[in-house]
Design a protein around this motif. Structure first.
Motif, PDB file in Angstrom:
ATOM      1  N   ALA A 124       0.969  -0.798   0.004  1.00 52.60           N
ATOM      2  CA  ALA A 124      -0.359  -0.386   0.193  1.00 52.60           C
ATOM      3  C   ALA A 124       1.121   1.081   0.027  1.00 52.60           C
ATOM      4  O   ALA A 124       0.188   3.025  -0.309  1.00 52.60           O
ATOM      5  CB  ALA A 124      -0.970   0.377   1.242  1.00 52.60           C
ATOM      6  N   GLY A 125       1.949   1.082  -0.226  1.00 53.42           N
ATOM      7  CA  GLY A 125       3.091   2.653  -0.325  1.00 53.42           C
ATOM      8  C   GLY A 125       3.193   2.902   1.078  1.00 53.42           C
ATOM      9  O   GLY A 125       3.441   4.138   0.901  1.00 53.42           O
ATOM     10  N   GLY A 126       3.307   2.594   2.106  1.00 55.49           N
ATOM     11  CA  GLY A 126       3.283   3.073   3.507  1.00 55.49           C
ATOM     12  C   GLY A 126       3.279   2.455   4.429  1.00 55.49           C
ATOM     13  O   GLY A 126       2.471   1.454   4.793  1.00 55.49           O
ATOM     14  N   VAL A 127       3.736   2.972   5.753  1.00 56.46           N
ATOM     15  CA  VAL A 127       3.782   2.404   7.073  1.00 56.46           C
ATOM     16  C   VAL A 127       3.425   4.328   8.109  1.00 56.46           C
ATOM     17  O   VAL A 127       3.699   5.268   7.245  1.00 56.46           O
ATOM     18  CB  VAL A 127       4.619   1.779   7.889  1.00 56.46           C
ATOM     19  N   GLY A 128       2.433   3.538   9.443  1.00 49.47           N
ATOM     20  CA  GLY A 128       2.847   4.751   9.960  1.00 49.47           C
ATOM     21  C   GLY A 128       3.164   4.231  11.408  1.00 49.47           C
ATOM     22  O   GLY A 128       3.042   3.180  12.446  1.00 49.47           O
ATOM     23  N   GLY A 129       2.904   5.657  12.521  1.00 48.89           N
ATOM     24  CA  GLY A 129       3.258   5.153  13.713  1.00 48.89           C
ATOM     25  C   GLY A 129       4.029   4.318  13.980  1.00 48.89           C
ATOM     26  O   GLY A 129       5.473   5.281  13.800  1.00 48.89           O
ATOM     27  N   ALA A 130       4.000   3.636  15.238  1.00 51.53           N
ATOM     28  CA  ALA A 130       5.378   2.866  16.179  1.00 51.53           C
ATOM     29  C   ALA A 130       5.873   2.244  14.716  1.00 51.53           C
ATOM     30  O   ALA A 130       7.575   1.638  14.924  1.00 51.53           O
ATOM     31  CB  ALA A 130       4.644   1.207  16.527  1.00 51.53           C
ATOM     32  N   GLU A 131       5.336   1.448  13.255  1.00 59.53           N
ATOM     33  CA  GLU A 131       6.107   0.688  12.859  1.00 59.53           C
ATOM     34  C   GLU A 131       7.000   2.109  11.890  1.00 59.53           C
ATOM     35  O   GLU A 131       8.151   1.644  11.283  1.00 59.53           O
ATOM     36  CB  GLU A 131       5.254  -0.006  11.664  1.00 59.53           C
ATOM     37  N   LEU A 132       6.730   2.830  11.271  1.00 61.50           N
ATOM     38  CA  LEU A 132       7.119   4.224  10.991  1.00 61.50           C
ATOM     39  C   LEU A 132       8.514   4.039  11.568  1.00 61.50           C
ATOM     40  O   LEU A 132       9.787   4.833  11.584  1.00 61.50           O
ATOM     41  CB  LEU A 132       6.406   5.324  10.332  1.00 61.50           C
ATOM     42  N   GLU A 133       8.570   4.786  12.883  1.00 58.19           N
ATOM     43  CA  GLU A 133       9.413   5.332  14.169  1.00 58.19           C
ATOM     44  C   GLU A 133      10.352   3.895  14.457  1.00 58.19           C
ATOM     45  O   GLU A 133      11.497   4.462  13.801  1.00 58.19           O
ATOM     46  CB  GLU A 133       8.635   5.392  15.047  1.00 58.19           C
ATOM     47  N   ALA A 134      10.211   2.309  13.745  1.00 55.31           N
ATOM     48  CA  ALA A 134      10.976   1.610  13.843  1.00 55.31           C
ATOM     49  C   ALA A 134      11.922   1.655  13.137  1.00 55.31           C
ATOM     50  O   ALA A 134      12.711   1.541  12.591  1.00 55.31           O
ATOM     51  CB  ALA A 134      10.229   0.424  14.211  1.00 55.31           C
ATOM     52  N   ALA A 135      11.627   1.872  11.923  1.00 53.11           N
ATOM     53  CA  ALA A 135      12.064   2.040  10.404  1.00 53.11           C
ATOM     54  C   ALA A 135      13.009   3.411  10.956  1.00 53.11           C
ATOM     55  O   ALA A 135      13.881   2.812  10.237  1.00 53.11           O
ATOM     56  CB  ALA A 135      10.850   2.190   9.090  1.00 53.11           C
ATOM     57  N   LEU A 136      12.135   4.255  10.644  1.00 49.60           N
ATOM     58  CA  LEU A 136      13.595   5.109  10.623  1.00 49.60           C
ATOM     59  C   LEU A 136      14.586   4.791  12.114  1.00 49.60           C
ATOM     60  O   LEU A 136      15.699   5.865  11.192  1.00 49.60           O
ATOM     61  CB  LEU A 136      12.718   6.641  10.844  1.00 49.60           C
ATOM     62  N   ALA A 137      13.993   4.615  13.453  1.00 46.11           N
ATOM     63  CA  ALA A 137      15.703   4.603  14.737  1.00 46.11           C
ATOM     64  C   ALA A 137      16.794   3.087  13.485  1.00 46.11           C
ATOM     65  O   ALA A 137      17.660   3.319  13.079  1.00 46.11           O
ATOM     66  CB  ALA A 137      15.044   3.677  15.983  1.00 46.11           C
ATOM     67  N   ARG A 138      15.665   2.010  12.862  1.00 44.80           N
ATOM     68  CA  ARG A 138      17.028   1.286  11.944  1.00 44.80           C
ATOM     69  C   ARG A 138      17.710   1.737  10.457  1.00 44.80           C
ATOM     70  O   ARG A 138      18.604   1.401  10.358  1.00 44.80           O
ATOM     71  CB  ARG A 138      16.163  -0.238  11.293  1.00 44.80           C
ATOM     72  N   LEU A 139      17.137   3.299  10.175  1.00 48.97           N
ATOM     73  CA  LEU A 139      17.549   3.620   9.311  1.00 48.97           C
ATOM     74  C   LEU A 139      19.130   4.737   9.306  1.00 48.97           C
ATOM     75  O   LEU A 139      20.536   4.372   8.568  1.00 48.97           O
ATOM     76  CB  LEU A 139      16.527   4.555   8.250  1.00 48.97           C
ATOM     77  N   ALA A 140      18.534   5.202  10.877  1.00 50.01           N
ATOM     78  CA  ALA A 140      19.610   6.250  11.402  1.00 50.01           C
ATOM     79  C   ALA A 140      20.892   5.095  11.432  1.00 50.01           C
ATOM     80  O   ALA A 140      22.262   5.540  11.649  1.00 50.01           O
ATOM     81  CB  ALA A 140      18.843   6.154  12.753  1.00 50.01           C
ATOM     82  N   GLU A 141      20.300   3.810  12.208  1.00 51.36           N
ATOM     83  CA  GLU A 141      21.770   2.838  12.409  1.00 51.36           C
ATOM     84  C   GLU A 141      22.469   3.079  11.067  1.00 51.36           C
ATOM     85  O   GLU A 141      22.999   2.349  11.405  1.00 51.36           O
ATOM     86  CB  GLU A 141      21.240   1.981  13.179  1.00 51.36           C
ATOM     87  N   LEU A 142      21.860   2.220  10.502  1.00 59.65           N
ATOM     88  CA  LEU A 142      22.090   1.633   8.632  1.00 59.65           C
ATOM     89  C   LEU A 142      23.587   2.499   8.802  1.00 59.65           C
ATOM     90  O   LEU A 142      25.021   2.113   8.092  1.00 59.65           O
ATOM     91  CB  LEU A 142      21.749   1.538   7.758  1.00 59.65           C
ATOM     92  N   ARG A 143      22.950   4.072   8.692  1.00 66.49           N
ATOM     93  CA  ARG A 143      23.293   5.012   8.087  1.00 66.49           C
ATOM     94  C   ARG A 143      24.168   5.389   9.043  1.00 66.49           C
ATOM     95  O   ARG A 143      26.018   5.956   8.064  1.00 66.49           O
ATOM     96  CB  ARG A 143      22.612   6.989   8.479  1.00 66.49           C
ATOM     97  N   ALA A 144      24.510   5.521  10.236  1.00 61.88           N
ATOM     98  CA  ALA A 144      25.960   5.469  11.031  1.00 61.88           C
ATOM     99  C   ALA A 144      26.944   4.288  10.512  1.00 61.88           C
ATOM    100  O   ALA A 144      27.626   5.471  10.583  1.00 61.88           O
ATOM    101  CB  ALA A 144      25.261   5.193  12.219  1.00 61.88           C
ATOM    102  N   SER A 145      26.183   2.799  10.663  1.00 61.92           N
ATOM    103  CA  SER A 145      27.634   2.154   9.651  1.00 61.92           C
ATOM    104  C   SER A 145      27.950   2.608   8.078  1.00 61.92           C
ATOM    105  O   SER A 145      28.850   2.524   8.379  1.00 61.92           O
ATOM    106  CB  SER A 145      26.803   0.976   9.805  1.00 61.92           C
ATOM    107  N   ILE A 146      27.422   3.914   6.821  1.00 62.54           N
ATOM    108  CA  ILE A 146      27.505   3.711   6.305  1.00 62.54           C
ATOM    109  C   ILE A 146      28.559   4.557   6.275  1.00 62.54           C
ATOM    110  O   ILE A 146      29.961   4.510   5.466  1.00 62.54           O
ATOM    111  CB  ILE A 146      26.674   3.952   5.573  1.00 62.54           C
ATOM    112  N   ASP A 147      28.491   5.995   7.072  1.00 62.58           N
ATOM    113  CA  ASP A 147      29.076   6.861   7.035  1.00 62.58           C
ATOM    114  C   ASP A 147      30.479   6.153   8.198  1.00 62.58           C
ATOM    115  O   ASP A 147      31.814   6.933   7.644  1.00 62.58           O
ATOM    116  CB  ASP A 147      28.672   7.881   8.417  1.00 62.58           C
ATOM    117  N   ASN A 148      30.793   5.646   8.732  1.00 67.89           N
ATOM    118  CA  ASN A 148      32.449   4.819   9.290  1.00 67.89           C
ATOM    119  C   ASN A 148      32.310   4.591   8.163  1.00 67.89           C
ATOM    120  O   ASN A 148      33.910   4.429   7.722  1.00 67.89           O
ATOM    121  CB  ASN A 148      31.886   3.369  10.072  1.00 67.89           C
ATOM    122  N   VAL A 149      31.703   3.034   7.505  1.00 66.89           N
ATOM    123  CA  VAL A 149      32.611   2.945   6.256  1.00 66.89           C
ATOM    124  C   VAL A 149      33.487   3.821   5.443  1.00 66.89           C
ATOM    125  O   VAL A 149      34.634   3.851   4.981  1.00 66.89           O
ATOM    126  CB  VAL A 149      31.560   2.284   5.154  1.00 66.89           C
TER     127      VAL A 149
END
Lengths: 109, 109
Positions: free
Chosen positions: A6-31
């Motif tokens: 359906a092209g998106g999530v909301g609320g807690a699911e979106l929040e969890a996705a954004l938290a995981r995205l921030a983690e992955l981006r921190a690893s990418i920045d280290n690389v």
């Protein structure tokens, strides 16, 4: 939600996705930091090569060496799981920069 | 010879230059292997980002994130002695590849 196409999530699911995205981006920045520092060292080596070639009257580009580098990079890319076509394009990009440096060194003699 | 601008050296001097060239190339090859393996890890992280974005309905590209990456890379390039313009071009090259991957993931949903 999320797997329903359906092209998106909301609320807690979106929040969890954004938290995981921030983690992955921190690893990418280290690389990326590691790659930048490695490439800085690489250009120090190639600057030495440039001066050495200019001193010895050797041409800035060396097609045989480049062919060996490309073949080796394909093997390493295969081994590491990197797309070999991307690896080759990237090396071409870096080598073009190195040759520009070598020409500038040769021209300044 | 060599510093006289006559465009070349010969004999023992050329042999020494070629030996040093081989040494420098071995170091460059080591750096390249490290960069290949790091970039293979980087693409594993960005593949995860791609799936996460597709699941959450987030767009493949993120201009704000890219602007932050470019600014950070300029700082790291300055610190390491890498040409910041080259670092930015290289990141652009890598990000273009990543966005292609993200679009392929989004399109396959």
């Amino acid at each position: 939600m999320g797997a329903d196409g359906a092209g998106g999530v909301g609320g807690a699911e979106l929040e969890a996705a954004l938290a995981r995205l921030a983690e992955l981006r921190a690893s990418i920045d280290n690389v990326d930091a590691a790659v930048v520092f490695l490439l800085a060292e690489r250009f120090k080596f190639t600057q030495q090569v440039g001066h050495l070639k200019a001193d010895a009257g050797l041409p800035p580009a060396d097609l045989e060496r480049e062919a060996e580098q490309i073949a080796r990079l394909h093997r390493l890319a295969d081994e590491s799981g990197l797309d070999p076509v991307f690896a080759e394009k990237l090396l071409g990009f870096i080598i073009a920069e190195v040759i520009r440096h070598h020409e500038a060194i040769a021209d300044s003699r």
